[in-house]
Design an enzyme around this catalytic site. Sequence first.
Site: not given
Length: 827
Positions: A506-507
Amino acid sequence: MMFKKLLIGICFVLLHVNLIAQNIADKIQVRWKLVETVPSKANPVSRLTLVNLTNESLSCQGWSLWFNFMRRIDPKSIDPKFSITHRNGDLYELEFKNTQMQLPAKGTFEIDFVTLGTIPNYTDAPAGLYVLGKEGKSVETISNYVVEPVVFSREQTLQNLSAQYEENTRLELNNKQQLIIPQPLSVKTSPGKFTLTPKTTLWADAILSAEKDYLNEFMKNTFGFSFSSTDKQNASIKLMHNPKLEAEEYSLNITDKQIEIHSSTSTGAFYALQSVKNLIKGDAWGNKLTGLDLPLLSVKDKPRFGYRGVMVDVARNFHNKQSVLKIIDVMAMYKLNTLHLHLNDDEGWRLQIPTLPELTEVGSRRSVEYFNGLALQPGYGSGAKATEQSFYTESDFVEILKYAAKNHINIIPELETPGHARAAIKSMEMRYRKFMAKGNQQEAEKYLLNDFGDQSVYSSAQHWNDNVMNVTMPSTYRFISLVIDEIGEMYRKAGLKMKTIHLGGDEVPRGAWEKSPKIRTLMDSLKITSVHEVWPYYISKVADLCASKNVALAGWEEMGMVNKGKGMETNPALAKKNIQVDVWNNLIGGKQEDLAYKLANAGYKVVFASANNFYLDLAWKNTYTEPGHTWAGFTNIYKSYSFLPSNYYLTVYEDSKGKKVEPSFFDKKEKLTAKGKENLIGIKAAIWTEKVTTGDRLEYMLFPRVLALAERAWRAETDWEKSGTYNKVVLEKEYASFMNKLGNDELKKLAQLNGGYNFRLPAIGVKIMQNNLVLNTEYPGFDVYYAINGSEPKKYDKPIAYDKSKIYKFKVVQGKREGVETVIGLN
């Protein structure tokens, strides 16, 4: 001679500067406050005040003040005599522009600055303050630090307390009490009771013998007696094997003569015993008794979802083995079966990997030694000096695995890649330097995670500029492979097999990889034109790596997504790679409200970790004294309880900013298809620990909201959950019944189990009615004490005459614990 005197003078000055830096922390107090106290005001002004506690002026030469602050500071808003510089992550340095400045004896410096965004509560305050001598020659922790409380007017206070009072009245909708949490599939009750006594006898089929021992251990530890064994015919309690039932299914029949439990597995029997424990009144727990009454009933039960989980971040702030074991005990009581441990991130690596000792030698330590690569920089209030042993040893982890398995809980370890990987990157940099110093370049580069030629400029969600692995380098995959293998070996030592590895995903911030020569070479070789296309390349590679090891791959939602130039969207192309995606992003108003359903419909196995309902690091409500994040709104137990997994739109009434949401808001959002519903395999809560620094705070944030998660994860879908039949009145009546059980029974059990849990005590509601103060609480089973103008506290049992000239103080009391003091003051 003149040169010698000058040299001595310079040395004296340097020594004096160093001593000042070393001693300055003991001579000053630092205070922080919000200058503007309108709740959740955008871009508020903060004030740091430096107070000289001595009778001598203090030089500002040779030292600066460092602190962690999760919010961004506008550097242009600061008095030009000072500067506050963002270093990396959440670390800031406050310097004096004129080093000839003196902090006067008993004097102060007030330094105001604008904070970008909002500061909704005290847990956003600066933390981990320390004084650092120039060039890192000395360091001292600021021990005298005060976060000044926000004082609200009497009118504001009464307005907030009145709103809480109205919210608490939900409990009045139903005076009945749910029998068991979570609610079974089917319950039929009969008049009468069955009493457990020391004369009660017990028998179990051989396949269920472990649960027989479990029941006796529980009874002995909790009530002081256990059951003797006998044959099947004469037993009062029978644990019987029934191969026709599903793995987690059970039946429970309690008559006035006996208890019969049927299950096909030890797991099913274990859950039946949790239901028996649930039926015992909370007041009985912890008392040495000779008789325990159970109602007569017949239960048929099995879970709605096969994945019922909690994710605990132990990377941002470490939480030790005992904290994890305590969480496992509560999860087991309420039939949750998956504990996802977030073991590494930018701010910490928390699991010993024997082949790569640098991961814990560097990655588990945060201190000012980060300047020389021996640690990570201080973060989230960790302070200047490292806390030792902030990781699980191999034996710790094996013990956790065994204990979880005994409680029918599967541990899913998370190795966060390729973003959120700074702790691993910096650890492997230290390993690189160590072997390069020995002249062994091949070994130095073996597990290196970053490309020293990468000039990419980016800032991650937590403001890091160096936290992304380079996914073109063979050493990156060699590193991931090794860590998976070594964690797998820990499972084998525990007598288990690692079924799933979570690889994060993620991210990854915008800008990462864009100026990496190695990434450019890869793109040319694959004939791709956009750096966005590197993402599915990486996911495909790690999916194949996991498949080769016969380990299932799980990751955050981005693993099932791709950016085609207009932001992240569902990527059906990788759905056949057998990737489980954990979907958190349903931020109301964020345009991804239907993401979980889109990914499930596209063929991914989805675990819904709704940020809107089950991110338990979020503050309970919008009040300055309630700890937690607020970026996704606020989450009280009603909001968790009201989550409807297959159609959560039905119970959304406001966005993350508190603005009202009309039902038509979701008309164009994707709904679950029949295929998608099959792919929605579970739900889980998540708690991120940037603001959770102690075991007590961890328990406060988790409990009792985790019980609402358990209810929704286990309980069967009801008719009124579906579009066209949803009935808010029915929901709220069932919520009141659930809360009656929770407050009157279950929290009394948590107050006894393992010496007691620091669960959140209920908020007090106060309303003026006919010139009296009337009180209620968020959940039942708790006493409120009050004092007027400093009087001796009294237990609240009737309305209190209200006088505007007096000060009223209220507290919820539970045993030796007291809630946050509620004050209606003079201001």
